[in-house]
Design a protein around this motif. Sequence first.
Motif, PDB file in Angstrom:
ATOM      1  N   GLU A  62       3.465  -9.409   3.085  1.00  0.00           N
ATOM      2  CA  GLU A  62       2.810  -9.019   1.843  1.00  0.00           C
ATOM      3  C   GLU A  62       3.645  -7.941   1.185  1.00  0.00           C
ATOM      4  O   GLU A  62       4.321  -7.172   1.863  1.00  0.00           O
ATOM      5  N   VAL A  63       3.600  -7.889  -0.137  1.00  0.00           N
ATOM      6  CA  VAL A  63       4.365  -6.904  -0.888  1.00  0.00           C
ATOM      7  C   VAL A  63       3.404  -6.016  -1.661  1.00  0.00           C
ATOM      8  O   VAL A  63       2.500  -6.506  -2.335  1.00  0.00           O
ATOM      9  N   SER A  64       3.602  -4.713  -1.538  1.00  0.00           N
ATOM     10  CA  SER A  64       2.842  -3.748  -2.322  1.00  0.00           C
ATOM     11  C   SER A  64       3.817  -3.062  -3.269  1.00  0.00           C
ATOM     12  O   SER A  64       4.547  -2.146  -2.876  1.00  0.00           O
ATOM     13  N   ASP A  65       3.851  -3.535  -4.513  1.00  0.00           N
ATOM     14  CA  ASP A  65       4.789  -2.991  -5.493  1.00  0.00           C
ATOM     15  C   ASP A  65       4.451  -1.552  -5.882  1.00  0.00           C
ATOM     16  O   ASP A  65       5.337  -0.788  -6.234  1.00  0.00           O
ATOM     17  N   GLY A  66       3.179  -1.188  -5.802  1.00  0.00           N
ATOM     18  CA  GLY A  66       2.756   0.162  -6.168  1.00  0.00           C
ATOM     19  C   GLY A  66       3.366   1.232  -5.287  1.00  0.00           C
ATOM     20  O   GLY A  66       3.743   2.301  -5.756  1.00  0.00           O
ATOM     21  N   ILE A  67       3.490   0.941  -3.987  1.00  0.00           N
ATOM     22  CA  ILE A  67       4.060   1.927  -3.051  1.00  0.00           C
ATOM     23  C   ILE A  67       5.406   1.461  -2.494  1.00  0.00           C
ATOM     24  O   ILE A  67       5.919   2.037  -1.538  1.00  0.00           O
ATOM     25  N   LEU A  68       5.980   0.417  -3.114  1.00  0.00           N
ATOM     26  CA  LEU A  68       7.291  -0.114  -2.725  1.00  0.00           C
ATOM     27  C   LEU A  68       7.395  -0.357  -1.218  1.00  0.00           C
ATOM     28  O   LEU A  68       8.295   0.138  -0.546  1.00  0.00           O
ATOM     29  N   THR A  69       6.452  -1.135  -0.703  1.00  0.00           N
ATOM     30  CA  THR A  69       6.424  -1.422   0.731  1.00  0.00           C
ATOM     31  C   THR A  69       6.243  -2.914   0.973  1.00  0.00           C
ATOM     32  O   THR A  69       5.473  -3.577   0.281  1.00  0.00           O
ATOM     33  N   VAL A  70       6.965  -3.431   1.973  1.00  0.00           N
ATOM     34  CA  VAL A  70       6.811  -4.810   2.430  1.00  0.00           C
ATOM     35  C   VAL A  70       6.182  -4.745   3.813  1.00  0.00           C
ATOM     36  O   VAL A  70       6.683  -4.065   4.701  1.00  0.00           O
ATOM     37  N   PHE A  71       5.043  -5.432   3.988  1.00  0.00           N
ATOM     38  CA  PHE A  71       4.345  -5.460   5.272  1.00  0.00           C
ATOM     39  C   PHE A  71       4.577  -6.823   5.916  1.00  0.00           C
ATOM     40  O   PHE A  71       4.102  -7.833   5.406  1.00  0.00           O
ATOM     41  N   VAL A  72       5.303  -6.856   7.029  1.00  0.00           N
ATOM     42  CA  VAL A  72       5.523  -8.109   7.764  1.00  0.00           C
ATOM     43  C   VAL A  72       4.301  -8.302   8.654  1.00  0.00           C
ATOM     44  O   VAL A  72       4.060  -7.524   9.576  1.00  0.00           O
ATOM     45  N   ILE A  73       3.484  -9.328   8.333  1.00  0.00           N
ATOM     46  CA  ILE A  73       2.201  -9.493   9.012  1.00  0.00           C
ATOM     47  C   ILE A  73       2.194 -10.608  10.054  1.00  0.00           C
ATOM     48  O   ILE A  73       1.302 -10.667  10.890  1.00  0.00           O
ATOM     49  N   ASP A  74       3.196 -11.501  10.019  1.00  0.00           N
ATOM     50  CA  ASP A  74       3.238 -12.553  11.033  1.00  0.00           C
ATOM     51  C   ASP A  74       4.645 -13.140  11.111  1.00  0.00           C
ATOM     52  O   ASP A  74       5.417 -13.066  10.149  1.00  0.00           O
ATOM     53  N   LEU A  75       4.937 -13.709  12.247  1.00  0.00           N
ATOM     54  CA  LEU A  75       6.225 -14.325  12.514  1.00  0.00           C
ATOM     55  C   LEU A  75       5.988 -15.402  13.549  1.00  0.00           C
ATOM     56  O   LEU A  75       5.202 -15.216  14.475  1.00  0.00           O
ATOM     57  N   GLY A  76       6.638 -16.532  13.366  1.00  0.00           N
ATOM     58  CA  GLY A  76       6.487 -17.568  14.385  1.00  0.00           C
ATOM     59  C   GLY A  76       7.264 -18.816  14.055  1.00  0.00           C
ATOM     60  O   GLY A  76       7.840 -18.957  12.978  1.00  0.00           O
ATOM     61  N   HIS A  77       7.259 -19.720  15.022  1.00  0.00           N
ATOM     62  CA  HIS A  77       7.901 -21.021  14.840  1.00  0.00           C
ATOM     63  C   HIS A  77       7.130 -21.785  13.774  1.00  0.00           C
ATOM     64  O   HIS A  77       5.913 -21.644  13.639  1.00  0.00           O
ATOM     65  N   ARG A  78       7.813 -22.598  13.020  1.00  0.00           N
ATOM     66  CA  ARG A  78       7.188 -23.295  11.885  1.00  0.00           C
ATOM     67  C   ARG A  78       5.977 -24.128  12.272  1.00  0.00           C
ATOM     68  O   ARG A  78       5.068 -24.291  11.487  1.00  0.00           O
ATOM     69  N   LYS A  79       5.937 -24.652  13.502  1.00  0.00           N
ATOM     70  CA  LYS A  79       4.792 -25.478  13.910  1.00  0.00           C
ATOM     71  C   LYS A  79       3.575 -24.651  14.296  1.00  0.00           C
ATOM     72  O   LYS A  79       2.477 -25.179  14.355  1.00  0.00           O
ATOM     73  N   ASP A  80       3.767 -23.341  14.581  1.00  0.00           N
ATOM     74  CA  ASP A  80       2.660 -22.508  15.067  1.00  0.00           C
ATOM     75  C   ASP A  80       2.188 -21.446  14.095  1.00  0.00           C
ATOM     76  O   ASP A  80       1.049 -20.995  14.193  1.00  0.00           O
ATOM     77  N   VAL A  81       3.007 -21.016  13.176  1.00  0.00           N
ATOM     78  CA  VAL A  81       2.740 -19.811  12.402  1.00  0.00           C
ATOM     79  C   VAL A  81       1.559 -19.936  11.434  1.00  0.00           C
ATOM     80  O   VAL A  81       0.914 -18.955  11.126  1.00  0.00           O
ATOM     81  N   TYR A  82       1.247 -21.131  10.974  1.00  0.00           N
ATOM     82  CA  TYR A  82       0.201 -21.283   9.971  1.00  0.00           C
ATOM     83  C   TYR A  82      -1.185 -21.480  10.548  1.00  0.00           C
ATOM     84  O   TYR A  82      -2.159 -21.576   9.827  1.00  0.00           O
ATOM     85  N   ASP A  83      -1.326 -21.527  11.866  1.00  0.00           N
ATOM     86  CA  ASP A  83      -2.643 -21.746  12.504  1.00  0.00           C
ATOM     87  C   ASP A  83      -3.540 -20.545  12.327  1.00  0.00           C
ATOM     88  O   ASP A  83      -3.139 -19.433  12.328  1.00  0.00           O
TER      89      ASP A  83
END
Length: 83
Positions: A62-83
């Motif tokens: 997610e990107v917060s332009d107001g405070i210039l911050t990028v929050f990495v909220i998830d990471l995974g293999h393409r078959k698993d990440v969207y569950d």
Amino acid sequence: MYKVKIEKHVLKKLEKINDPDYTKIKKTINSLANDPRPTGYTKLKGRPGYRVRQGDYRIIYEVSDGILTVFVIDLGHRKDVYD
């Protein structure tokens, strides 16, 4: 320049990934500080945030332009990440 913040559970997932994918994913995450919406990014449907691809892995953030911050909220293999 944006600040990149990575959730603890994402760091744990990242540690389990072997090279060369580990290095490429780390480089992609760090590059989000300079360009939070790089070429090839996609706005997610059905949940907040964006997705960027790195090989077979997906980085959800997610990107917060107001405070210039990028929050990495998830990471995974393409078959698993969207569950």
